[in-house]
Motif scaffolding. Structure first.
Motif, PDB file in Angstrom:
ATOM      1  N   SER A   1     -12.132  14.220  -7.907  1.00  0.00           N
ATOM      2  CA  SER A   1     -10.796  13.965  -7.363  1.00  0.00           C
ATOM      3  C   SER A   1     -10.766  12.635  -6.593  1.00  0.00           C
ATOM      4  CB  SER A   1     -10.381  15.148  -6.491  1.00  0.00           C
ATOM      5  OG  SER A   1      -9.628  14.741  -5.393  1.00  0.00           O
ATOM      6  N   GLU A   2     -11.841  12.329  -5.881  1.00  0.00           N
ATOM      7  CA  GLU A   2     -11.914  11.043  -5.173  1.00  0.00           C
ATOM      8  C   GLU A   2     -11.924   9.872  -6.168  1.00  0.00           C
ATOM      9  OE1 GLU A   2     -11.754  10.323  -1.667  1.00  0.00           O
ATOM     10  OE2 GLU A   2     -10.898  12.269  -2.153  1.00  0.00           O
ATOM     11  N   LYS A   3     -12.647  10.058  -7.274  1.00  0.00           N
ATOM     12  CA  LYS A   3     -12.689   8.998  -8.298  1.00  0.00           C
ATOM     13  C   LYS A   3     -11.301   8.777  -8.906  1.00  0.00           C
ATOM     14  CE  LYS A   3     -17.505   9.415  -9.585  1.00  0.00           C
ATOM     15  NZ  LYS A   3     -18.454  10.178 -10.397  1.00  0.00           N
TER      16      LYS A   3
ATOM     17  N   VAL B   1      -4.732  13.223   1.663  1.00  0.00           N
ATOM     18  CA  VAL B   1      -5.818  14.208   1.800  1.00  0.00           C
ATOM     19  C   VAL B   1      -5.688  15.258   0.689  1.00  0.00           C
ATOM     20  CG1 VAL B   1      -6.746  16.070   3.271  1.00  0.00           C
ATOM     21  CG2 VAL B   1      -5.984  13.922   4.318  1.00  0.00           C
ATOM     22  N   PRO B   2      -6.799  15.547  -0.018  1.00  0.00           N
ATOM     23  CA  PRO B   2      -6.721  16.559  -1.081  1.00  0.00           C
ATOM     24  C   PRO B   2      -6.770  17.986  -0.540  1.00  0.00           C
ATOM     25  CG  PRO B   2      -8.971  15.746  -0.912  1.00  0.00           C
ATOM     26  CD  PRO B   2      -8.145  14.967   0.099  1.00  0.00           C
TER      27      PRO B   2
ATOM     28  N   CYS C   1      -5.860   4.631  12.168  1.00  0.00           N
ATOM     29  CA  CYS C   1      -5.800   6.088  12.382  1.00  0.00           C
ATOM     30  C   CYS C   1      -5.571   6.797  11.046  1.00  0.00           C
ATOM     31  CB  CYS C   1      -4.682   6.456  13.367  1.00  0.00           C
ATOM     32  SG  CYS C   1      -5.035   5.920  15.066  1.00  0.00           S
ATOM     33  N   GLY C   2      -4.810   6.171  10.151  1.00  0.00           N
ATOM     34  CA  GLY C   2      -4.595   6.743   8.819  1.00  0.00           C
ATOM     35  C   GLY C   2      -5.901   6.790   8.033  1.00  0.00           C
ATOM     36  N   ASP C   3      -6.689   5.721   8.094  1.00  0.00           N
ATOM     37  CA  ASP C   3      -7.988   5.713   7.396  1.00  0.00           C
ATOM     38  C   ASP C   3      -8.882   6.823   7.939  1.00  0.00           C
ATOM     39  OD1 ASP C   3      -7.126   3.563   5.958  1.00  0.00           O
ATOM     40  OD2 ASP C   3      -8.311   2.063   7.048  1.00  0.00           O
ATOM     41  N   LYS C   4      -8.845   6.994   9.247  1.00  0.00           N
ATOM     42  CA  LYS C   4      -9.668   8.038   9.868  1.00  0.00           C
ATOM     43  C   LYS C   4      -9.158   9.422   9.434  1.00  0.00           C
ATOM     44  CE  LYS C   4     -10.993   9.673  14.479  1.00  0.00           C
ATOM     45  NZ  LYS C   4     -11.704  10.757  13.859  1.00  0.00           N
ATOM     46  N   ALA C   5      -7.841   9.584   9.394  1.00  0.00           N
ATOM     47  CA  ALA C   5      -7.266  10.877   8.999  1.00  0.00           C
ATOM     48  C   ALA C   5      -7.616  11.206   7.545  1.00  0.00           C
ATOM     49  CB  ALA C   5      -5.745  10.860   9.197  1.00  0.00           C
TER      50      ALA C   5
ATOM     51  N   ALA D   1     -10.349  10.267   5.932  1.00  0.00           N
ATOM     52  CA  ALA D   1     -11.772  10.661   5.887  1.00  0.00           C
ATOM     53  C   ALA D   1     -11.967  12.041   6.532  1.00  0.00           C
ATOM     54  CB  ALA D   1     -12.612   9.609   6.601  1.00  0.00           C
ATOM     55  N   ASP D   2     -11.364  12.255   7.694  1.00  0.00           N
ATOM     56  CA  ASP D   2     -11.511  13.550   8.381  1.00  0.00           C
ATOM     57  C   ASP D   2     -10.896  14.685   7.562  1.00  0.00           C
ATOM     58  OD1 ASP D   2     -12.609  12.116  10.425  1.00  0.00           O
ATOM     59  OD2 ASP D   2     -10.946  12.393  11.837  1.00  0.00           O
ATOM     60  N   GLY D   3      -9.734  14.421   6.971  1.00  0.00           N
ATOM     61  CA  GLY D   3      -9.043  15.449   6.194  1.00  0.00           C
ATOM     62  C   GLY D   3      -9.847  15.849   4.968  1.00  0.00           C
ATOM     63  N   LEU D   4     -10.440  14.859   4.297  1.00  0.00           N
ATOM     64  CA  LEU D   4     -11.279  15.146   3.131  1.00  0.00           C
ATOM     65  C   LEU D   4     -12.471  16.001   3.547  1.00  0.00           C
ATOM     66  CD1 LEU D   4     -12.277  14.697   0.192  1.00  0.00           C
ATOM     67  CD2 LEU D   4     -13.309  12.553   0.987  1.00  0.00           C
ATOM     68  N   ALA D   5     -13.109  15.622   4.662  1.00  0.00           N
ATOM     69  CA  ALA D   5     -14.281  16.375   5.132  1.00  0.00           C
ATOM     70  C   ALA D   5     -13.895  17.813   5.463  1.00  0.00           C
ATOM     71  CB  ALA D   5     -14.886  15.682   6.353  1.00  0.00           C
TER      72      ALA D   5
END
Ligand code: PCA
Length: 324
Positions: A114-116, A140-141, A254-258, A260-264
């Motif tokens: 999904s990331e690809k 975010v998926p 903050c969007g970039d962080k969200a 990454a955090d949301g994916l994790a």
């Protein structure tokens, strides 16, 4: 009620901060319940922006479709009724097939895939949003999508005639291919639709099954892992342009962080949701080989249909994804 609160709350307001700088308040409609991981992530994003901008931009999250119904959020942000919002982007595939790229069954079935797919599609998606007066902030998926039913389902034939909740054109198309009757229902209304028998089946993540306490109405979750749809947070372009450069940078960071955090979070919570469904008495199992094959067949049909609709731009994305 919703309309009234919209009128009262949805404007982007400006005020002076104590230091005399112009401060803005952005209402942020979100469709899923406050306890959902997307909504919690949105609240953290809002705090990140408030802290990072020293209070110059305050984002107020309105979860659960309380400010705008899920289906109305994108239009509200496009037209400036809300300066920012979050939406399940595939719900808008009827406007442009690109919005549905993440919901083609069996094209990308794991977080990695999904990331690809997202990295192959992102630039075109951002440009498409931009052409609709929307500035992309983050995406975010959801966890992988499985099939919820009331009874044992071993083949597509077992689904015939079932009343099926759809959340986008892809889920409606699956219903059609399986001979089910699709009804478009927002997640906020899902529990009630199940309780009243409006629908007895749907495809979604473990997250939405848990949010909606579906064990009160349903018995089975087939862990099909058919696709991972995305929620996208976007801002109204005029509201965005009204921010100063420093504040825009805070929102972007903050969007970039969200993202990454949301994916994790999405990854980390996936198994737990299925455990919760099982703990409440649901039978959680992989689909039978037969059912899986038939659903994969739908995936092939729908990939071809999508490519036809999406033209050369769509083909370029899928070719790039497959080459990764
Ligand atoms: N939950 C959302 C979309 C995808 C998901 O996992 C829903 O069912 O509305």
């Amino acid at each position: 009620m919703r309309y009234l609160s919209t009128l009262l709350a949805a404007t982007a307001m400006t005020a002076m901060t104590a230091t005399g700088a112009l401060a803005a308040k952005w209402d942020m409609p979100m469709a899923y319940p406050a306890s959902n991981f997307h909504s919690e992530n949105g609240a953290k994003f809002a705090k990140c922006v408030a802290d990072g901008s020293g209070g110059k931009l305050e984002i107020v999250v309105h979860a659960g479709g309380s400010l705008f119904n899920g289906n109305d959020i994108k239009r509200a942000v496009q037209t400036g009724q809300a300066p920012i919002g979050e939406r399940l982007i595939s719900a808008h595939a009827n406007e442009n097939p690109l919005f549905g790229i993440d919901s083609i069954p069996f094209l990308a079935t794991s977080f990695d895939a999904s990331e690809k797919l997202w990295s192959a599609a992102k630039d075109k998606m951002v440009a498409l949003l931009d052409s609709q007066n929307l500035t992309y902030i983050y995406a975010v998926p959801w966890p992988p999508q499985g099939l919820y039913t009331k009874k044992d389902v071993n083949s597509v034939a077992d689904l015939k005639g079932v009343k099926f909740r759809a959340y986008n054109t892809a889920t409606a198309r699956i219903a059609e291919l399986a001979g089910m009757a699709p009804v478009q229902i927002e997640a906020a209304d899902l529990s009630q639709a199940l309780a009243t028998g409006v629908v007895d089946s749907f495809i979604s993540s473990g997250a939405t099954g848990v949010d909606s306490k579906v064990w009160e109405s349903l018995d089975h979750f087939y862990d099909v892992r058919a696709w991972l749809p995305r929620n996208i947070v976007f801002a109204n372009k005029d509201a965005w342009n009204a921010l100063d450069d420093a504040t825009r940078k805070v929102v972007t960071d903050c969007g970039d962080k969200a993202a990454a955090d949301g994916l994790a979070e999405s990854k980390q919570l996936t198994d737990g949701y299925l455990k919760t469904l099982a703990e409440h008495g649901m039978k959680v199992a992989p689909p039978s080989d037969g059912l899986n094959k038939e659903l994969e067949g739908f995936g092939q049909t729908m990939t071809e249909e999508w490519l036809k609709k999406a033209g050369p731009d769509g083909k370029a994305i899928i070719d790039a994804y497959r080459a990764m």
